[in-house]
Design a protein around this motif. Structure first.
Motif, PDB file in Angstrom:
ATOM      1  N   ASN B 201       0.807  -1.223   0.000  1.00 22.31           N
ATOM      2  CA  ASN B 201       0.000   0.000   0.000  1.00 22.31           C
ATOM      3  C   ASN B 201       0.837   1.268   0.000  1.00 22.31           C
ATOM      4  N   ASP B 202       2.123   1.131   0.314  1.00 27.78           N
ATOM      5  CA  ASP B 202       3.073   2.242   0.190  1.00 27.78           C
ATOM      6  C   ASP B 202       4.360   1.661  -0.388  1.00 27.78           C
ATOM      7  N   ASP B 204       6.749   2.529  -2.327  1.00 30.38           N
ATOM      8  CA  ASP B 204       8.019   3.265  -2.349  1.00 30.38           C
ATOM      9  C   ASP B 204       8.468   3.654  -0.943  1.00 30.38           C
ATOM     10  N   ARG B 206       7.229   5.772   1.124  1.00 32.40           N
ATOM     11  CA  ARG B 206       7.246   7.236   1.258  1.00 32.40           C
ATOM     12  C   ARG B 206       6.835   7.668   2.659  1.00 32.40           C
ATOM     13  N   THR B 207       6.068   6.799   3.355  1.00 31.80           N
ATOM     14  CA  THR B 207       5.593   7.178   4.693  1.00 31.80           C
ATOM     15  C   THR B 207       6.093   6.211   5.767  1.00 31.80           C
ATOM     16  N   THR B 212       8.545   4.941  12.369  1.00 27.89           N
ATOM     17  CA  THR B 212       7.110   4.790  12.071  1.00 27.89           C
ATOM     18  C   THR B 212       6.448   3.971  13.171  1.00 27.89           C
ATOM     19  N   ILE B 284      -1.135   4.242   6.964  1.00 26.89           N
ATOM     20  CA  ILE B 284      -0.548   5.026   5.867  1.00 26.89           C
ATOM     21  C   ILE B 284      -1.235   6.402   5.859  1.00 26.89           C
ATOM     22  N   ILE B 291      -0.180   8.814  -2.872  1.00 32.46           N
ATOM     23  CA  ILE B 291      -0.277   7.827  -1.790  1.00 32.46           C
ATOM     24  C   ILE B 291      -1.663   7.194  -1.787  1.00 32.46           C
ATOM     25  N   THR B 294      -1.750   4.364  -4.395  1.00 33.97           N
ATOM     26  CA  THR B 294      -1.166   3.063  -4.008  1.00 33.97           C
ATOM     27  C   THR B 294      -1.927   2.448  -2.822  1.00 33.97           C
ATOM     28  N   ALA B 295      -2.438   3.280  -1.914  1.00 32.37           N
ATOM     29  CA  ALA B 295      -3.139   2.746  -0.736  1.00 32.37           C
ATOM     30  C   ALA B 295      -4.491   2.141  -1.099  1.00 32.37           C
TER      31      ALA B 295
END
Lengths: 135, 390
Positions: B201-202, B204, B206-207, B212, B284, B291, B294-295
């Motif tokens: 769901n992410d 790359d 990115r988050t 995290t 995410i 985003i 992809t999510a």
């Protein structure tokens, strides 16, 4: 392949018959002797596990009946611990008769006991030992 | 691309006011299809993901507490399962796949970890050669999560992005970590939770990076590093005109004492060994339309490769690509043959995890943590250059 457990009871007239030989040779069964107790010339009992195609098993039991050998099946069933089961579905593609199915809406496992032939494959396939064979 | 942007601060303020809109990675699919990417991005603040699968690279550090007289533990067993003791006197690391040294071959580190979380008593045995400051040479004790000091799970490799599908083209049944594989393509086994999978769901990351905040084993935990064998790839699936994302993984940490046995489960994979099911969820933040894109990915869009596990080498022969909608349908097509599929990870549990994480955030109890460091987009994977293989 189906697996059955049975007690074969012999009397003085049947004790000399090479029954195991015929079950393997004629009906192509896998025989596993679990227990054997005989009094020569009197009789005895043989506890065996038989594995084979359904048709051949049926023919083998008909043969035993013909020979006057009493057969009692050891009733077995599958016990499925629903709380332990995490519903992964590892058993689903292993079950040869489709008794274990994944519900495609809820993604919970469903077990149709009527279709189960107690082959036991799912007990090996289950990663968390939630399925067992009980007597 | 739309200009809409959202920050972590904005999301966390909304969470504190209990106004944040949270959806699971499954729920958001329908929303995107109804409203379109632009509207869906504006409407949803956070998308929650989940996975519950066997993750061998898992284990826990435990400080057992000092005995009187003192011992510097050199070898340690918990319920006959050896833990690594090459640390300070009473610090150990218990690995999930370590097998029992008793006659039980279906019991191991994963089971000790599950029993520990359940609050059960565990038999400890430790031996030492003895030193002037740590004179004791042998110690036996009963421990539990109430008696030890710190106990935290540190898993070097979890949440593998997108695992392959295992099949067996040979003539005999094989027993693998992907489960029992029947001969002549008798079945196929897969693991990833597809549209619910955190790193799908992410893709790359990115988050997702160091720091995290995540759901791990029913409690809060953190991403601490890139996972071992981290090696993200984008593989073209030519015949489908798609790209398959795979190879990323995460190293995670969480408090073992706070974990919930609903989300950590020991496993014995027949003919292979002991492992541990670990439940993980990652929120995410929807920072922008990319985003959200992809999510809200669907199973139909996520491809993975079918590999023949009867080959004992690292580069297993490929039998093509398949998507998660096909895998979840119960059968796939290989070489014109219909093959029944099994998953060894639990989609039902993955769903529960995504929903639980959603509830935590909705209640205003759980905030999103912006990563302190991000992971590289590429990482070469080295193979072991052996001087001898037996």
């Amino acid at each position: 392949m189906i697996k059955k457990k049975a007690i074969l009871r012999f009397d003085s007239t049947t004790v000399e018959k090479p029954v195991t030989y015929y079950l393997i040779k004629k009906y192509d069964l896998w025989i596993n002797i679990l227990q054997a107790r005989f009094e020569p010339s009197l009789g005895g009992k043989l506890v065996i596990e038989l594995r084979g195609e359904k048709k051949q098993l049926d023919q083998a039991f008909a043969y035993l009946k013909e020979q006057n050998i009493r057969v009692d099946f050891l009733e077995e069933e599958i016990s499925w611990d629903k709380l332990k089961c995490n519903h992964c579905g590892a058993c689903v593609s292993i079950c040869p008769v489709g008794a274990l199915k994944m519900n495609r809406e809820t993604y919970y496992l469903e077990f149709n006991y009527q279709d189960c032939v107690v082959c036991g494959y799912c007990t090996d396939a289950c990663p968390v030992q939630a399925i067992e064979i009980i007597f | 691309m739309g200009k809409f942007k959202r920050t972590y601060e904005e999301i966390n303020e909304k969470i504190a006011r209990k106004e944040a809109v949270i959806m699971t990675a499954e729920e958001v699919i329908a929303l995107k299809e109804e409203q379109g990417i632009e509207e869906a991005t504006k409407m949803v603040d956070v998308v929650t993901t989940g996975t519950f699968g066997p993750m061998c690279s898992s284990g826990a550090f435990i400080n057992l507490g000092h005995s009187d007289p003192l011992i510097r533990m050199q070898k340690v067993w918990l319920n006959d399962v050896m833990a690594y003791a090459g640390l300070a006197a009473v610090d150990i690391y218990l690995g999930a796949t370590q097998l029992s040294e008793s006659e039980r071959s279906d019991y191991g580190g994963g089971h000790v970890i599950e029993e520990f979380i359940r609050g059960k008593e565990i038999r400890l045995k430790a031996v030492s050669s003895g030193t002037d400051c740590y004179p004791a040479r042998e110690v036996e004790a009963i421990i539990s999560k109430e008696t030890v000091n710190q106990a935290f799970m540190v898993n070097p490799r979890n949440t593998y992005q997108n695992y392959n599908v295992a099949v067996n083209q040979s003539a005999k049944t094989i027993y693998t970590y992907m489960g029992i594989l029947l001969p002549e393509l008798g079945n196929a086994s897969f693991s990833t939770s597809g549209q619910l999978s955190p790193l799908i769901n992410d893709p790359d990351l990115r988050t997702i990076g160091i720091g995290t905040r995540i759901f791990i084993g029913g409690t809060e935990g953190y991403v601490i590093w890139e996972g071992t064998q981290y090696s993200p790839k984008a593989m073209p699936v030519l015949e489908k005109d798609m790209v398959a994302r795979m190879g990323a993984s995460l190293a995670l940490i969480g408090d073992l004492k706070k974990m919930n046995p609903d989300f950590i489960q020991a496993a014995y994979i027949s003919g292979y060994g002991v492992t541990l099911y670990v439940g993980i969820g990652i929120p995410i933040p929807i920072l922008d339309e990319d985003i959200m894109r992809t999510a809200s990915i669907r199973n139909e869009e996520i491809y993975t490769e079918i590999l023949d596990y009867s080959c004992p080498h690292p580069d297993k022969p490929s039998l093509g690509w398949v998507n998660y909608a096909e895998l979840r349908s119960g059968q796939i097509d290989i070489k014109g043959k219909k093959i029944p599929t099994s998953s060894i990870s639990s989609y039902a549990k993955a769903r529960t995890i995504a929903h639980t994480l959603k509830e935590w955030i909705e209640k205003g109890e759980y905030f999103l943590q912006e990563p302190i460091e991000f992971f590289p987009s590429q990482r070469e994977l080295h193979r072991l250059k052996t001087t001898r293989v037996y």
